[in-house]
Design a protein around this motif. Structure first.
Motif, short mmCIF file in Angstrom:
data_model
loop_
_atom_site.label_atom_id
_atom_site.label_comp_id
_atom_site.label_asym_id
_atom_site.label_seq_id
_atom_site.Cartn_x
_atom_site.Cartn_y
_atom_site.Cartn_z
N TYR A 10 30.84 43.50 23.67
CA TYR A 10 30.58 43.01 25.05
C TYR A 10 30.58 44.36 25.92
O TYR A 10 29.84 44.62 26.80
N ALA A 64 41.31 35.46 30.12
CA ALA A 64 41.86 34.45 29.08
C ALA A 64 42.00 35.08 27.91
O ALA A 64 42.72 34.65 26.90
N ALA A 88 45.75 35.72 31.10
CA ALA A 88 46.10 34.18 31.85
C ALA A 88 44.74 33.56 32.11
O ALA A 88 43.63 34.07 32.16
N LEU A 90 42.56 31.30 33.97
CA LEU A 90 42.44 31.16 35.57
C LEU A 90 42.86 29.78 36.18
O LEU A 90 43.23 29.48 37.19
N ALA A 106 30.49 36.81 36.95
CA ALA A 106 30.02 36.45 35.47
C ALA A 106 31.16 35.92 34.67
O ALA A 106 31.01 35.68 33.53
#
Ligand code: SAM
Length: 259
Positions: A10, A64, A88, A90, A106
């Motif tokens: 990525y 996440a 975390a 969201l 995004a």
């Protein structure tokens, strides 16, 4: 479906997301000392752009995916402790100190429950705080997904890809304004924007597709079938001039938590 990403890949292919993110971050009026949250920071490339606009502020970057957050923490280490990274979801986010600004790029379309998401975003904002976000919107990658469906039906893939669960919510601007209003935001605004992305050839396009758009398809395929699948989808997305196109549509949204 796995929430994990190939963070290294990525980081390499996310040029389009970084350019969209740059435009979002540049249009936010800022004093420079705000405390901000980057909701879905990925490997931190847009987080860094945001931090540059907040030389006297802070950024809490949240994601996440452990792989993404680890990569972001490594790449943003030079900005610590002004910039911190946390793993975390969201949808379950709780912050110690509400922030003045949430930026998200995004990311929101990967989350299917926008009512719950906006409620969590509101709870993470101080009264008067702003939410500025961009994600995939109505009509996003429609042609690309038709190509993926066509390839999925081919004999080599059909058994593995017969039932693909819903992976994204590509909301429209009207529904988004309604949801934001219902979640308790004011000054809400949302709009759609065509943002097609072009790749020089099918090889470059296939790497991007494999990393971002086709993640959920590929994780259902045997490893040796993954690259051919992405390549066959890319070939259906070629333009007559030899470039490959992904028909992105972005949903922009802005809102303020009431005082
Ligand atoms: C395409 S990346 C965008 C990353 C970065 N904002 C950018 O523009 O390059 C989407 C990110 O959203 C994260 N994400 C998806 N669902 C999430 C959730 N429920 N909570 C937190 N992060 C989430 C993914 O882990 C991934 O890093």
């Amino acid at each position: 479906m796995s929430g994990e990403w190939d963070a290294g890949s990525y980081q390499r292919v996310s040029g389009p997301q970084v350019e969209w993110g740059r435009r979002v971050v540049e249009r936010i009026p800022l004093r420079g000392d705000e405390d901000a949250l980057d909701a879905g920071c990925g490997t931190g490339r847009v987080t860094r752009l945001l931090a540059e606009r907040l030389p006297d502020g802070t950024v809490l970057a949240v994601d996440a995916s452990h792989a993404m957050a680890e990569e972001a923490a490594r790449r943003l280490a030079d900005l610590a402790p002004r910039v911190r990274v946390r793993v975390a979801d969201l949808l379950a986010l709780r912050v110690d100190e509400p922030v003045e600004l949430i930026v998200s790029t995004a990311t929101f379309h990967w989350i299917l429950d926008h009512d719950r998401l906006f409620a969590r975003m509101r709870a993470a904002l101080r009264p008067g705080g702003r939410l500025v976000a961009q994600c995939g919107g109505a009509g996003n990658i429609a042609r690309t997904l038709r190509a993926a469906d066509e390839v999925s039906a081919r004999p080599a893939y059909a058994a593995s890809l017969a039932e693909m669960p819903e992976a994204w919510l590509f909301a429209d601007h009207h529904a988004t304004v309604d949801r934001l209003d219902r979640a308790g935001f004011t000054e809400t605004r949302a709009w759609l924007e065509d943002a097609p992305v072009h790749f020089p050839d099918a090889v470059a396009g296939a790497e991007f597709l494999a990393t971002v758009v086709l993640r959920h398809h590929l994780e259902r395929l045997d490893p040796e079938r993954r690259a051919p699948f992405a390549r066959e989808v890319a070939e259906l997305c070629m333009l007559p001039d030899g470039r490959m196109e992904i028909d992105y549509v972005r949903l922009n949204l802005e809102a303020r938590r009431e005082e």
